[in-house]
Design a protein around this motif. Structure first.
Motif, mmCIF file in Angstrom:
data_model
loop_
_atom_site.group_PDB
_atom_site.id
_atom_site.type_symbol
_atom_site.label_atom_id
_atom_site.label_comp_id
_atom_site.label_asym_id
_atom_site.label_seq_id
_atom_site.Cartn_x
_atom_site.Cartn_y
_atom_site.Cartn_z
ATOM 1 N N LYS A 6 39.337 14.001 3.109
ATOM 2 C CA LYS A 6 39.717 15.480 3.795
ATOM 3 C C LYS A 6 39.343 16.413 2.881
ATOM 4 O O LYS A 6 38.569 17.529 3.494
ATOM 5 N N LYS A 7 39.870 16.440 1.657
ATOM 6 C CA LYS A 7 39.629 17.604 0.878
ATOM 7 C C LYS A 7 38.231 18.124 0.636
ATOM 8 O O LYS A 7 37.738 19.022 0.358
ATOM 9 N N THR A 8 37.536 16.890 0.124
ATOM 10 C CA THR A 8 35.941 17.200 -0.151
ATOM 11 C C THR A 8 35.317 17.497 1.077
ATOM 12 O O THR A 8 34.555 18.447 1.023
ATOM 13 N N LYS A 9 35.686 17.200 2.408
ATOM 14 C CA LYS A 9 34.895 17.655 3.371
ATOM 15 C C LYS A 9 35.380 19.139 3.783
ATOM 16 O O LYS A 9 34.741 19.976 3.947
ATOM 17 N N GLU A 10 36.759 19.527 3.389
ATOM 18 C CA GLU A 10 37.039 20.935 3.694
ATOM 19 C C GLU A 10 36.437 21.925 2.550
ATOM 20 O O GLU A 10 35.956 23.063 2.779
ATOM 21 N N GLU A 11 36.165 21.339 1.551
ATOM 22 C CA GLU A 11 35.537 22.054 0.410
ATOM 23 C C GLU A 11 34.032 22.241 0.861
ATOM 24 O O GLU A 11 33.504 23.437 0.612
ATOM 25 N N GLU A 12 33.380 21.044 1.348
ATOM 26 C CA GLU A 12 32.007 21.429 1.870
ATOM 27 C C GLU A 12 32.112 22.275 2.899
ATOM 28 O O GLU A 12 30.998 23.087 2.947
ATOM 29 N N ILE A 13 32.753 22.368 3.868
ATOM 30 C CA ILE A 13 33.005 23.351 4.845
ATOM 31 C C ILE A 13 33.004 24.781 4.480
ATOM 32 O O ILE A 13 32.135 25.712 4.738
ATOM 33 N N SER A 14 33.903 25.069 3.261
ATOM 34 C CA SER A 14 33.857 26.389 2.610
ATOM 35 C C SER A 14 32.655 26.786 2.237
ATOM 36 O O SER A 14 32.059 27.704 2.289
ATOM 37 N N LEU A 15 31.952 25.827 1.264
ATOM 38 C CA LEU A 15 30.737 25.898 0.494
ATOM 39 C C LEU A 15 29.760 26.339 1.773
ATOM 40 O O LEU A 15 29.113 27.303 1.565
ATOM 41 N N ASN A 16 29.755 25.429 2.647
ATOM 42 C CA ASN A 16 28.740 25.918 3.770
ATOM 43 C C ASN A 16 28.924 27.182 4.537
ATOM 44 O O ASN A 16 27.944 27.793 4.628
ATOM 45 N N ALA A 17 30.064 27.488 4.849
ATOM 46 C CA ALA A 17 30.351 28.776 5.305
ATOM 47 C C ALA A 17 29.845 29.931 4.425
ATOM 48 O O ALA A 17 29.212 31.033 4.888
ATOM 49 N N GLY A 18 30.185 29.848 3.170
ATOM 50 C CA GLY A 18 29.723 30.725 2.294
ATOM 51 C C GLY A 18 28.068 30.720 2.215
ATOM 52 O O GLY A 18 27.564 32.010 2.130
#
Length: 189
Positions: A6-18
């Protein structure tokens, strides 16, 4: 399903949003340029102007496509996280329900045992008394006054031995019964 991080996916979401924010800013800049070129084309067509317009339009389309792909990936990631959260919640509920079931079972076993023991005590209460010289003589068929005195040693001794042997037998039987009850109630003794 493979390992879910979950943490990796949340980090990817954050990077994608940026990255989406950067692309949208860049797209907005090129759309402004594109509007300016369209106004210039209205004033008069020029081949170099048309080439610049086509280049800028292509860049806007590329940016739109990349944003659309990142948006789709964001949706996938959000769905994966929501699915994992729902799965974890279901597991937690099932685990809690299992614990409640076990507690309910133990509680019901105790209530049933209490009811049965209370009923057994009510049946046994007063039915059996402790051995005494009087009761021993009575059970032997000797009536008071027919060569019987409650203080006679043989009756007193027999009554005392019967009491000790009865208590010892009851203790052994109770230990065996208690082990079975403990097993039934899933208790450690």
């Amino acid at each position: 399903m493979g390992l879910f991080n979950k943490k990796t996916k949340e980090e990817e979401i954050s990077l994608n949003a940026g990255r989406i924010a950067e692309l949208q800013a860049e797209k907005a800049k090129f759309e402004g340029v594109l509007r300016g070129l369209e106004i210039e084309l209205e004033l008069g067509e020029d081949s170099s102007l048309k080439k610049r317009h086509a280049k800028v339009e292509k860049k806007v389309n590329e940016l739109s496509k990349e944003i659309k792909e990142l948006d789709a990936r964001q949706a996938e990631l959000n769905k994966a996280i929501a699915d994992e959260n729902a799965r974890q919640r279901r597991e937690a509920i099932e685990e809690a329900a299992q614990k409640d079931k076990e507690q309910a079972c133990r509680g019901m076993k105790r209530r049933l045992l209490d009811q049965k023991l209370e009923g057994l005590q009510n049946q046994l209460y007063g039915r059996y008394g402790l051995p005494s010289a009087d009761s021993l003589a009575s059970l032997a068929g000797v009536r008071y006054g027919e060569n019987f005195r409650p203080d006679q040693e043989d009756y007193k001794s027999a009554a005392h031995n019967a009491l000790l042997e009865g208590e010892e037998q009851a203790k052994k039987e109770f230990e065996k019964l208690w082990k079975q009850i403990s097993d039934y109630l899933e208790m450690k003794i």
